[in-house]
Design a protein around this motif. Structure first.
Motif, PDB file in Angstrom:
ATOM      1  N   LEU A  86     -67.158   3.526   3.087  1.00 47.45           N
ATOM      2  CA  LEU A  86     -68.251   4.387   2.622  1.00 47.45           C
ATOM      3  C   LEU A  86     -67.782   5.818   2.408  1.00 47.45           C
ATOM      4  CD1 LEU A  86     -71.231   3.160   4.830  1.00 47.45           C
ATOM      5  CD2 LEU A  86     -70.915   2.816   2.372  1.00 47.45           C
ATOM      6  N   ALA A  87     -66.698   6.196   3.049  1.00 39.38           N
ATOM      7  CA  ALA A  87     -66.174   7.555   2.913  1.00 39.38           C
ATOM      8  C   ALA A  87     -65.358   7.740   1.633  1.00 39.38           C
ATOM      9  CB  ALA A  87     -65.314   7.901   4.120  1.00 39.38           C
ATOM     10  N   VAL A  88     -64.974   6.646   0.985  1.00 36.51           N
ATOM     11  CA  VAL A  88     -64.098   6.736  -0.184  1.00 36.51           C
ATOM     12  C   VAL A  88     -64.728   7.523  -1.343  1.00 36.51           C
ATOM     13  CG1 VAL A  88     -62.911   5.393  -1.973  1.00 36.51           C
ATOM     14  CG2 VAL A  88     -62.711   4.728   0.425  1.00 36.51           C
TER      15      VAL A  88
ATOM     16  N   PRO B 132     -67.081   9.920  -1.620  1.00 37.75           N
ATOM     17  CA  PRO B 132     -67.128  11.372  -1.445  1.00 37.75           C
ATOM     18  C   PRO B 132     -65.734  12.014  -1.415  1.00 37.75           C
ATOM     19  CG  PRO B 132     -68.482  10.298   0.230  1.00 37.75           C
ATOM     20  CD  PRO B 132     -67.764   9.238  -0.526  1.00 37.75           C
ATOM     21  N   MET B 133     -64.773  11.297  -0.887  1.00 41.65           N
ATOM     22  CA  MET B 133     -63.416  11.835  -0.850  1.00 41.65           C
ATOM     23  C   MET B 133     -62.827  11.914  -2.257  1.00 41.65           C
ATOM     24  SD  MET B 133     -62.033  10.020   2.644  1.00 41.65           S
ATOM     25  CE  MET B 133     -60.641  11.091   3.014  1.00 41.65           C
ATOM     26  N   LEU B 134     -63.118  10.920  -3.073  1.00 40.45           N
ATOM     27  CA  LEU B 134     -62.679  10.963  -4.471  1.00 40.45           C
ATOM     28  C   LEU B 134     -63.347  12.127  -5.189  1.00 40.45           C
ATOM     29  CD1 LEU B 134     -62.686   7.183  -5.433  1.00 40.45           C
ATOM     30  CD2 LEU B 134     -60.694   8.701  -5.388  1.00 40.45           C
ATOM     31  N   ALA B 135     -64.637  12.309  -4.937  1.00 43.28           N
ATOM     32  CA  ALA B 135     -65.380  13.400  -5.568  1.00 43.28           C
ATOM     33  C   ALA B 135     -64.833  14.760  -5.148  1.00 43.28           C
ATOM     34  CB  ALA B 135     -66.867  13.289  -5.216  1.00 43.28           C
ATOM     35  N   ALA B 136     -64.261  14.813  -3.956  1.00 41.91           N
ATOM     36  CA  ALA B 136     -63.676  16.068  -3.468  1.00 41.91           C
ATOM     37  C   ALA B 136     -62.296  16.326  -4.062  1.00 41.91           C
ATOM     38  CB  ALA B 136     -63.599  16.047  -1.946  1.00 41.91           C
ATOM     39  N   GLY B 137     -61.805  15.371  -4.838  1.00 43.79           N
ATOM     40  CA  GLY B 137     -60.543  15.573  -5.525  1.00 43.79           C
ATOM     41  C   GLY B 137     -59.314  14.953  -4.872  1.00 43.79           C
TER      42      GLY B 137
ATOM     43  N   ILE C 164     -56.389   9.255   0.272  1.00 41.59           N
ATOM     44  CA  ILE C 164     -57.524   8.639   0.973  1.00 41.59           C
ATOM     45  C   ILE C 164     -57.041   7.469   1.824  1.00 41.59           C
ATOM     46  CG2 ILE C 164     -59.692   7.387   0.670  1.00 41.59           C
ATOM     47  CD1 ILE C 164     -60.076   9.090  -1.911  1.00 41.59           C
ATOM     48  N   ALA C 165     -56.185   6.634   1.242  1.00 41.97           N
ATOM     49  CA  ALA C 165     -55.664   5.478   1.976  1.00 41.97           C
ATOM     50  C   ALA C 165     -54.945   5.927   3.240  1.00 41.97           C
ATOM     51  CB  ALA C 165     -54.743   4.663   1.075  1.00 41.97           C
ATOM     52  N   GLU C 166     -54.156   6.959   3.109  1.00 45.68           N
ATOM     53  CA  GLU C 166     -53.414   7.466   4.272  1.00 45.68           C
ATOM     54  C   GLU C 166     -54.364   8.056   5.318  1.00 45.68           C
ATOM     55  OE1 GLU C 166     -49.987  10.738   5.416  1.00 45.68           O
ATOM     56  OE2 GLU C 166     -50.241  10.167   3.325  1.00 45.68           O
ATOM     57  N   ALA C 167     -55.309   8.857   4.865  1.00 47.13           N
ATOM     58  CA  ALA C 167     -56.233   9.517   5.798  1.00 47.13           C
ATOM     59  C   ALA C 167     -57.113   8.516   6.542  1.00 47.13           C
ATOM     60  CB  ALA C 167     -57.106  10.516   5.048  1.00 47.13           C
ATOM     61  N   LEU C 168     -57.542   7.467   5.852  1.00 48.32           N
ATOM     62  CA  LEU C 168     -58.451   6.496   6.456  1.00 48.32           C
ATOM     63  C   LEU C 168     -57.732   5.285   7.034  1.00 48.32           C
ATOM     64  CD1 LEU C 168     -61.355   6.515   3.839  1.00 48.32           C
ATOM     65  CD2 LEU C 168     -61.215   7.746   6.008  1.00 48.32           C
TER      66      LEU C 168
ATOM     67  N   ASP D  56     -57.579  -1.583  -0.968  1.00 49.97           N
ATOM     68  CA  ASP D  56     -58.936  -1.456  -0.418  1.00 49.97           C
ATOM     69  C   ASP D  56     -59.633  -0.215  -0.963  1.00 49.97           C
ATOM     70  OD1 ASP D  56     -58.752  -3.790   1.065  1.00 49.97           O
ATOM     71  OD2 ASP D  56     -58.268  -2.761   2.942  1.00 49.97           O
ATOM     72  N   VAL D  57     -58.897   0.880  -1.064  1.00 51.12           N
ATOM     73  CA  VAL D  57     -59.475   2.127  -1.575  1.00 51.12           C
ATOM     74  C   VAL D  57     -59.834   1.960  -3.049  1.00 51.12           C
ATOM     75  CG1 VAL D  57     -59.065   4.574  -2.018  1.00 51.12           C
ATOM     76  CG2 VAL D  57     -58.280   3.549   0.122  1.00 51.12           C
TER      77      VAL D  57
END
Length: 65
Positions: free
Chosen positions: A31-33, A35-40, A46-50, A56-57
């Motif tokens: 579910l966090a993906v 908004p993270m994409l929208a943040a640039g 994203i994959a690394e952070a989550l 999956d991302v």
């Protein structure tokens, strides 16, 4: 009679509960993906952070479009 407290002590219950928690954590990450994409952030970031796979991302990003 077999009560709730006895059920919670069984290996079956403990494994099922853990599996449910893991699934919930995975869904929360997905579910966090968007908004993270929208943040640039990039898919790789994203994959690394989550701690998710890039696939999956990407899948989550496509489903949110």
């Amino acid at each position: 009679m077999f009560g709730l407290s006895e059920l919670k002590q069984t290996l079956f219950y403990q494994q099922a509960f853990e599996e449910g928690e893991q699934k919930g954590r995975q869904e929360g990450k997905l579910l966090a993906v968007p908004p993270m994409l929208a943040a640039g952030l990039t898919i790789a970031q994203i994959a690394e952070a989550l701690e998710l796979s890039i696939d999956d991302v990407k899948t989550s990003a496509q489903q949110s479009e």
